[in-house]
Design a protein around this motif. Structure first.
Motif, short mmCIF file in Angstrom:
data_model
loop_
_atom_site.label_atom_id
_atom_site.label_comp_id
_atom_site.label_asym_id
_atom_site.label_seq_id
_atom_site.Cartn_x
_atom_site.Cartn_y
_atom_site.Cartn_z
N ASN A 7 0.80 -1.22 0.00
CA ASN A 7 0.00 0.00 0.00
C ASN A 7 0.84 1.27 0.00
N ASN A 8 2.11 1.14 -0.26
CA ASN A 8 2.91 2.35 -0.18
C ASN A 8 3.67 2.59 -1.47
N VAL A 9 4.61 3.50 -1.37
CA VAL A 9 5.31 4.03 -2.53
C VAL A 9 6.24 3.03 -3.20
N LEU A 10 6.54 1.92 -2.57
CA LEU A 10 7.46 0.96 -3.18
C LEU A 10 6.83 0.17 -4.32
N GLN A 11 5.52 0.08 -4.34
CA GLN A 11 4.84 -0.75 -5.33
C GLN A 11 4.04 0.06 -6.34
N VAL A 12 4.07 1.38 -6.22
CA VAL A 12 3.26 2.23 -7.10
C VAL A 12 4.17 3.10 -7.95
N ALA A 13 3.96 3.06 -9.25
CA ALA A 13 4.79 3.85 -10.17
C ALA A 13 4.56 5.34 -9.98
N ALA A 14 5.60 6.12 -10.22
CA ALA A 14 5.48 7.57 -10.15
C ALA A 14 4.44 8.06 -11.15
N GLU A 15 3.58 8.96 -10.72
CA GLU A 15 2.53 9.48 -11.59
C GLU A 15 3.10 10.50 -12.57
N MET A 16 2.60 10.43 -13.79
CA MET A 16 2.95 11.44 -14.78
C MET A 16 2.21 12.73 -14.44
N ASN A 17 2.92 13.86 -14.55
CA ASN A 17 2.35 15.13 -14.11
C ASN A 17 2.77 16.23 -15.06
N ASN A 18 1.80 16.99 -15.56
CA ASN A 18 2.12 18.08 -16.50
C ASN A 18 2.92 19.20 -15.85
N LEU A 19 2.83 19.30 -14.51
CA LEU A 19 3.55 20.35 -13.80
C LEU A 19 4.77 19.80 -13.08
N VAL A 20 5.27 18.66 -13.55
CA VAL A 20 6.35 17.98 -12.85
C VAL A 20 7.60 18.83 -12.72
N GLU A 21 7.85 19.72 -13.66
CA GLU A 21 9.06 20.55 -13.61
C GLU A 21 9.06 21.51 -12.42
N LYS A 22 7.90 21.72 -11.81
CA LYS A 22 7.80 22.59 -10.64
C LYS A 22 7.91 21.82 -9.33
N SER A 23 8.19 20.53 -9.42
CA SER A 23 8.31 19.71 -8.22
C SER A 23 9.61 20.01 -7.49
N LEU A 24 9.72 19.46 -6.30
CA LEU A 24 10.98 19.55 -5.56
C LEU A 24 11.95 18.51 -6.09
N PHE A 25 13.11 18.96 -6.53
CA PHE A 25 14.17 18.06 -6.97
C PHE A 25 15.38 18.23 -6.07
N LEU A 26 16.06 17.12 -5.82
CA LEU A 26 17.13 17.10 -4.83
C LEU A 26 18.52 16.98 -5.42
N GLU A 27 18.64 16.42 -6.62
CA GLU A 27 19.98 16.30 -7.20
C GLU A 27 19.89 16.19 -8.71
N ILE A 28 20.97 16.61 -9.35
CA ILE A 28 21.08 16.52 -10.81
C ILE A 28 22.46 15.98 -11.16
N ASP A 29 22.52 15.19 -12.23
CA ASP A 29 23.79 14.71 -12.74
C ASP A 29 23.73 14.71 -14.26
N HIS A 30 24.90 14.57 -14.88
CA HIS A 30 24.92 14.58 -16.35
C HIS A 30 26.05 13.68 -16.84
N PHE A 31 25.90 13.23 -18.08
CA PHE A 31 26.98 12.57 -18.80
C PHE A 31 27.05 13.25 -20.16
N LEU A 32 28.18 13.92 -20.41
CA LEU A 32 28.30 14.79 -21.57
C LEU A 32 27.15 15.79 -21.53
N GLN A 33 26.26 15.80 -22.50
CA GLN A 33 25.17 16.78 -22.53
C GLN A 33 23.89 16.29 -21.85
N ARG A 34 23.74 14.98 -21.74
CA ARG A 34 22.50 14.44 -21.17
C ARG A 34 22.43 14.71 -19.66
#
Length: 392
Positions: free
Chosen positions: A38-65
């Motif tokens: 019944n918790n977050v381990l078994q439920v996929a992350a919901e797609m959200n049109n406003l996802v870019e406004k969410s709280l993000f904690l870290e970013i990484d990159h490889f070359l440009q990606r």
């Protein structure tokens, strides 16, 4: 205090380990099963049109990606600075705290509830390779080994008639390990959050987190071993961040000024004697130099691979959460209250804007772009604009 305590996010959502003795093993197992189903381990992350406004904690990159991770299992990926962010398919809804690319296709991410995720397509689709249920099993095995070894050591010490103080110390260690084993429940692993991940090769990786949690893999993540009881962290302080230098030395910092390092891929560890009792949230390498930073603007430097440390006066009291190199001499540090601080090896320049007080959780320099994450999503600017009022 853990690495991502900003804005009360992780401090409030990170549970305290349960101290349950009365429930039967069957009841505890049923509780764990119910929790997972019944918790977050078994439920996929919901797609959200406003996802870019969410709280993000870290970013990484490889070359440009680029990939950034955050709350509710939300992960975004884009091919370069001019591309649109695409929300990735993620099989969990737990908070993801850290991410690291191995190459252009493979990346690892970790988070709350003992979650470890992997992508093999550059970040668009993720699979769960480990979670808190498996972590409980590893904890049990590791504690059983500890109790067996300490029991034998204690009995040998008694027979040898060693001094009373040393014998008392061994007895305390044995009692502590025995108590932890007795206290372990089917949900203990779920209550542990991971804060960082590092692979120094395709096969060897480390994951660290709350309460001294540390996992090691030697086969590319197919199998994991709990080694948190084998390192110099007897108090079980949170482990917040790790990094690696050009000589393959791995460094870890955490709660209560804790620091440790290994030069042989975890076969042995040494303590870093940082004279500080507060939390350290990150550590950066620049050639022979190490820089660690954390609570209330505290920052420390070492020029001898962590043997000795000097406190640096940053001139600020904001918590410093993340840093990245603008070039081979200048380090950009970011943190609470919109902090943006540039250190050139000698002096600090505070380039924060008075009208931008939102906490910045991480920063990554990709070519001329300065990308930050925080409580309201992501922001970007160019390095050339840093001196003209800070990031947009």
């Amino acid at each position: 205090m853990d690495k991502k305590s900003l804005a009360l996010l992780c401090a409030l959502s990170l549970p305290v380990p349960l101290l349950v003795h009365s429930a039967s093993e069957e009841q505890a197992t049923n509780k764990a099963t119910s929790y997972v189903n019944n918790n977050v381990l078994q439920v996929a992350a919901e797609m959200n049109n406003l996802v870019e406004k969410s709280l993000f904690l870290e970013i990484d990159h490889f070359l440009q990606r680029q990939v950034m991770v955050g709350e509710y299992g939300r992960i975004l990926v884009r091919e370069n600075a001019d591309s649109a962010w695409i929300q990735a398919n993620v099989p969990v809804q737990t908070t993801i705290t850290a991410v690291e690319f191995i190459d252009d296709k493979v990346a690892w991410a970790v988070g709350h509830q003992g979650v470890i995720l992997k992508t093999i397509d550059g970040g668009y689709n993720w699979s769960k390779v480990f979670d808190g249920i498996q972590l409980t099993s590893l904890l049990k095995t590791s504690l059983e080994v500890q109790v067996t070894l300490l029991t034998a050591e204690f009995e040998q010490a008694q027979s040898a008639g060693i001094d009373e103080d040393s014998l008392d110390e061994l007895e305390m260690q044995l009692d502590d390990a025995s108590y932890k084993l007795e206290d372990l429940t089917a949900t203990s692993g779920i209550e542990i959050a991971f804060f960082d991940v590092l692979f120094n090769a395709a096969d060897y990786g480390l994951v660290i987190g709350a309460y001294g949690a540390m996992l090691e893999t030697k086969d590319g993540g197919n199998n994991w071993e709990y080694i948190g009881f084998q390192v110099p962290n007897p108090e079980g302080f949170h482990l917040n961040s790790l990094t690696i230098d050009d000589n393959n030395n791995i460094y870890i910092v955490g709660e209560a000024g804790l620091g440790m390092a290994t030069s042989d891929q975890g076969q042995s560890w040494r303590s870093l004697n940082i004279d500080y009792l507060g939390s350290l949230f990150g550590i950066e390498v620049n050639g022979p130099s190490l820089y660690s930073y954390g609570l209330r603007g505290n920052m420390f430097a070492s020029q001898d691979q962590g043997e000795t440390w000097q406190h640096l006066d940053t001139g600020v009291t904001n918590h410093i959460f993340s840093a990245d190199w603008l070039n081979n001499k200048e380090l950009l540090l970011v943190g609470a209250g919109g902090l943006k601080l540039v250190y050139n090896g000698n002096t600090f320049e505070n380039i924060s804007k008075s009208n931008q007080r939102i906490d910045i959780t991480s920063v990554k320099i990709v070519d001329d772009n300065v990308i930050t994450t925080g409580l309201r999503g992501w922001q970007t600017s160019s390095k050339s604009k840093l001196g003209q009022g800070g990031l947009k």
